[in-house]
Design a protein around this motif. Structure first.
Motif, PDB file in Angstrom:
ATOM      1  N   ILE A 199       0.871  -1.177   0.000  1.00 59.56           N
ATOM      2  CA  ILE A 199       0.000   0.000   0.000  1.00 59.56           C
ATOM      3  C   ILE A 199       0.909   1.227   0.000  1.00 59.56           C
ATOM      4  CG2 ILE A 199      -1.890   1.225   1.129  1.00 59.56           C
ATOM      5  CD1 ILE A 199      -2.572  -1.435   2.570  1.00 59.56           C
ATOM      6  N   GLU A 200       1.028   1.827  -1.144  1.00 63.16           N
ATOM      7  CA  GLU A 200       1.925   2.970  -1.309  1.00 63.16           C
ATOM      8  C   GLU A 200       1.212   4.267  -0.943  1.00 63.16           C
ATOM      9  OE1 GLU A 200       3.147   2.751  -5.385  1.00 63.16           O
ATOM     10  OE2 GLU A 200       4.020   0.751  -5.129  1.00 63.16           O
ATOM     11  N   ARG A 201       2.000   5.321  -0.852  1.00 62.73           N
ATOM     12  CA  ARG A 201       1.435   6.636  -0.519  1.00 62.73           C
ATOM     13  C   ARG A 201       0.283   7.011  -1.459  1.00 62.73           C
ATOM     14  NH1 ARG A 201       3.018  11.220   2.480  1.00 62.73           N
ATOM     15  NH2 ARG A 201       1.747  12.991   1.842  1.00 62.73           N
ATOM     16  N   ARG A 202       0.422   6.761  -2.739  1.00 63.71           N
ATOM     17  CA  ARG A 202      -0.637   7.111  -3.701  1.00 63.71           C
ATOM     18  C   ARG A 202      -1.941   6.371  -3.385  1.00 63.71           C
ATOM     19  NH1 ARG A 202      -0.715   3.302  -8.301  1.00 63.71           N
ATOM     20  NH2 ARG A 202       0.909   1.769  -7.890  1.00 63.71           N
ATOM     21  N   HIS A 203      -1.838   5.134  -2.886  1.00 69.08           N
ATOM     22  CA  HIS A 203      -3.034   4.379  -2.497  1.00 69.08           C
ATOM     23  C   HIS A 203      -3.678   5.006  -1.267  1.00 69.08           C
ATOM     24  CE1 HIS A 203      -0.564   1.103  -4.518  1.00 69.08           C
ATOM     25  NE2 HIS A 203      -1.569   1.330  -5.337  1.00 69.08           N
ATOM     26  N   TRP A 204      -2.828   5.358  -0.286  1.00 71.75           N
ATOM     27  CA  TRP A 204      -3.346   6.021   0.917  1.00 71.75           C
ATOM     28  C   TRP A 204      -3.995   7.353   0.560  1.00 71.75           C
ATOM     29  CZ3 TRP A 204      -4.351   3.247   4.867  1.00 71.75           C
ATOM     30  CH2 TRP A 204      -3.522   2.194   5.266  1.00 71.75           C
ATOM     31  N   GLU A 205      -3.389   8.093  -0.339  1.00 75.70           N
ATOM     32  CA  GLU A 205      -3.958   9.380  -0.754  1.00 75.70           C
ATOM     33  C   GLU A 205      -5.314   9.182  -1.424  1.00 75.70           C
ATOM     34  OE1 GLU A 205      -0.806  11.055  -3.120  1.00 75.70           O
ATOM     35  OE2 GLU A 205       0.227  11.872  -1.351  1.00 75.70           O
ATOM     36  N   PHE A 206      -5.413   8.173  -2.292  1.00 79.48           N
ATOM     37  CA  PHE A 206      -6.696   7.899  -2.935  1.00 79.48           C
ATOM     38  C   PHE A 206      -7.728   7.457  -1.895  1.00 79.48           C
ATOM     39  CE2 PHE A 206      -9.750   4.950  -4.831  1.00 79.48           C
ATOM     40  CZ  PHE A 206     -10.403   5.848  -5.662  1.00 79.48           C
ATOM     41  N   SER A 252     -21.143  14.688   7.337  1.00 82.01           N
ATOM     42  CA  SER A 252     -20.456  14.366   8.577  1.00 82.01           C
ATOM     43  C   SER A 252     -19.000  14.805   8.448  1.00 82.01           C
ATOM     44  CB  SER A 252     -20.545  12.862   8.829  1.00 82.01           C
ATOM     45  OG  SER A 252     -20.033  12.535  10.096  1.00 82.01           O
ATOM     46  N   SER A 253     -18.306  14.810   9.563  1.00 79.36           N
ATOM     47  CA  SER A 253     -16.906  15.233   9.569  1.00 79.36           C
ATOM     48  C   SER A 253     -16.000  14.036   9.775  1.00 79.36           C
ATOM     49  CB  SER A 253     -16.665  16.236  10.696  1.00 79.36           C
ATOM     50  OG  SER A 253     -17.443  17.382  10.498  1.00 79.36           O
ATOM     51  N   PRO A 254     -15.076  13.810   8.862  1.00 80.38           N
ATOM     52  CA  PRO A 254     -14.127  12.711   9.078  1.00 80.38           C
ATOM     53  C   PRO A 254     -13.216  13.026  10.254  1.00 80.38           C
ATOM     54  CG  PRO A 254     -13.491  14.004   7.171  1.00 80.38           C
ATOM     55  CD  PRO A 254     -14.802  14.548   7.652  1.00 80.38           C
ATOM     56  N   TYR A 255     -12.918  12.037  11.050  1.00 81.29           N
ATOM     57  CA  TYR A 255     -12.102  12.275  12.232  1.00 81.29           C
ATOM     58  C   TYR A 255     -10.688  11.737  12.085  1.00 81.29           C
ATOM     59  CZ  TYR A 255     -14.069   7.649  13.131  1.00 81.29           C
ATOM     60  OH  TYR A 255     -14.482   6.356  13.000  1.00 81.29           O
ATOM     61  N   LEU A 256     -10.396  11.097  10.964  1.00 79.66           N
ATOM     62  CA  LEU A 256      -9.045  10.633  10.688  1.00 79.66           C
ATOM     63  C   LEU A 256      -8.518  11.403   9.481  1.00 79.66           C
ATOM     64  CD1 LEU A 256      -9.737   6.816  11.104  1.00 79.66           C
ATOM     65  CD2 LEU A 256      -8.772   8.382  12.794  1.00 79.66           C
ATOM     66  N   ASN A 257      -7.195  11.428   9.332  1.00 77.96           N
ATOM     67  CA  ASN A 257      -6.626  12.180   8.211  1.00 77.96           C
ATOM     68  C   ASN A 257      -5.535  11.358   7.539  1.00 77.96           C
ATOM     69  OD1 ASN A 257      -4.289  12.448   9.823  1.00 77.96           O
ATOM     70  ND2 ASN A 257      -5.001  14.401  10.653  1.00 77.96           N
ATOM     71  N   LEU A 258      -4.996  11.913   6.457  1.00 79.02           N
ATOM     72  CA  LEU A 258      -3.978  11.205   5.693  1.00 79.02           C
ATOM     73  C   LEU A 258      -2.775  10.851   6.559  1.00 79.02           C
ATOM     74  CD1 LEU A 258      -2.879  10.071   3.055  1.00 79.02           C
ATOM     75  CD2 LEU A 258      -2.069  12.387   2.500  1.00 79.02           C
ATOM     76  N   GLU A 259      -2.360  11.753   7.411  1.00 77.99           N
ATOM     77  CA  GLU A 259      -1.210  11.473   8.281  1.00 77.99           C
ATOM     78  C   GLU A 259      -1.466  10.244   9.155  1.00 77.99           C
ATOM     79  OE1 GLU A 259       2.568  11.776   9.904  1.00 77.99           O
ATOM     80  OE2 GLU A 259       1.737  12.781   8.139  1.00 77.99           O
ATOM     81  N   PHE A 260      -2.682  10.119   9.678  1.00 79.54           N
ATOM     82  CA  PHE A 260      -3.033   8.941  10.477  1.00 79.54           C
ATOM     83  C   PHE A 260      -2.901   7.674   9.637  1.00 79.54           C
ATOM     84  CE2 PHE A 260      -6.092   5.669  11.489  1.00 79.54           C
ATOM     85  CZ  PHE A 260      -5.748   5.365  12.796  1.00 79.54           C
ATOM     86  N   PHE A 261      -3.472   7.683   8.441  1.00 78.05           N
ATOM     87  CA  PHE A 261      -3.434   6.489   7.597  1.00 78.05           C
ATOM     88  C   PHE A 261      -2.005   6.116   7.217  1.00 78.05           C
ATOM     89  CE2 PHE A 261      -7.815   8.070   6.487  1.00 78.05           C
ATOM     90  CZ  PHE A 261      -8.477   7.113   7.236  1.00 78.05           C
ATOM     91  N   LEU A 262      -1.188   7.109   6.892  1.00 74.24           N
ATOM     92  CA  LEU A 262       0.211   6.839   6.556  1.00 74.24           C
ATOM     93  C   LEU A 262       0.949   6.224   7.744  1.00 74.24           C
ATOM     94  CD1 LEU A 262       1.034  10.085   4.548  1.00 74.24           C
ATOM     95  CD2 LEU A 262       0.802   7.765   3.614  1.00 74.24           C
ATOM     96  N   ARG A 263       0.704   6.762   8.926  1.00 73.61           N
ATOM     97  CA  ARG A 263       1.352   6.223  10.129  1.00 73.61           C
ATOM     98  C   ARG A 263       0.860   4.811  10.438  1.00 73.61           C
ATOM     99  NH1 ARG A 263       2.414  10.717  14.746  1.00 73.61           N
ATOM    100  NH2 ARG A 263       3.557  12.182  13.440  1.00 73.61           N
ATOM    101  N   LEU A 264      -0.421   4.590  10.266  1.00 71.03           N
ATOM    102  CA  LEU A 264      -0.980   3.258  10.481  1.00 71.03           C
ATOM    103  C   LEU A 264      -0.300   2.245   9.571  1.00 71.03           C
ATOM    104  CD1 LEU A 264      -3.219   1.416  11.749  1.00 71.03           C
ATOM    105  CD2 LEU A 264      -4.628   2.050   9.778  1.00 71.03           C
ATOM    106  N   GLY A 265      -0.211   2.567   8.291  1.00 74.26           N
ATOM    107  CA  GLY A 265       0.425   1.663   7.336  1.00 74.26           C
ATOM    108  C   GLY A 265       1.892   1.427   7.634  1.00 74.26           C
ATOM    109  N   ALA A 266       2.587   2.454   8.103  1.00 75.28           N
ATOM    110  CA  ALA A 266       4.012   2.320   8.417  1.00 75.28           C
ATOM    111  C   ALA A 266       4.240   1.538   9.708  1.00 75.28           C
ATOM    112  CB  ALA A 266       4.654   3.708   8.523  1.00 75.28           C
TER     113      ALA A 266
END
Length: 194
Positions: free
Chosen positions: A31-38, A52-66
């Protein structure tokens, strides 16, 4: 407690594939950065579509994957024009947990295919014992996902507030148990008659 009344519209299981959609699974480091961004774009767009308001962000997803690559899987739905939706799953050696999803447009039944049917197939193929489709949604019952009670652990620093929450949860627990029983009465599966 409200009475559950089921209205199930007939649907074809292969309708999404007939629309030209295919699915690609990615795991861990694949799962590369481009996948996380999409995925993040889809996730945020779906929250916005539901006001509704999303409570997670790209930084969270990138950290989760790493941090937990062995525990992360993603399915991406694609058409000839490119990716159109994605669903994120967390997993361990026994279970697959569906949690977040999003799409950049609407296609009937795409949500169920991405979030439930793909997850079920994935879990079966890997001989996992549990597929947990996520919280909420009486609509899941008619797709074969029955409710189960799930526990969580929280710590509240303020003692009086913690006691108030604990008292509320003790009372709510009885209602939740009754509601789960009521929902299970609408199971699409034939009961064992032994």
């Amino acid at each position: 407690m409200k009475k559950i009344e089921a209205i199930v519209k007939p649907f074809k299981l292969d309708e999404v594939r007939e629309a030209g959609v295919s699915f690609k699974w990615l795991e861990g480091a694949a799962i590369e950065r481009r996948h996380w961004e999409f995925f993040n774009r889809c996730y945020r767009g779906t929250y916005a579509a539901h006001r509704s308001s999303p409570y997670l962000n790209l930084e969270f997803f990138l950290r989760l994957g790493a941090a937990l690559p062995q525990n992360v899987a993603m399915v991406i739905a694609e058409k000839q024009s490119g990716p159109i939706a994605a669903a994120l799953y967390l997993m361990d050696s026994r279970s697959l947990y569906g949690r977040y999803w999003g799409a950049i447009g609407h296609l009937p039944l795409l949500h169920f295919e991405c979030c439930y049917y793909q997850g079920i197939e994935y879990a079966i193929a890997r001989k996992l014992q549990v597929f947990e489709g996520g919280a909420q949604g009486e609509h899941k019952i008619f797709r074969g996902l029955l409710p189960v009670e799930a526990l969580s652990a929280h710590w509240l620093a303020h003692a009086s507030f913690a006691r108030a929450v604990e008292d509320y949860l003790a009372r709510e627990g009885h209602g939740i148990a009754r509601y789960v029983d009521e929902l299970c009465e609408h199971s699409p599966f034939k009961a064992n008659q032994e």
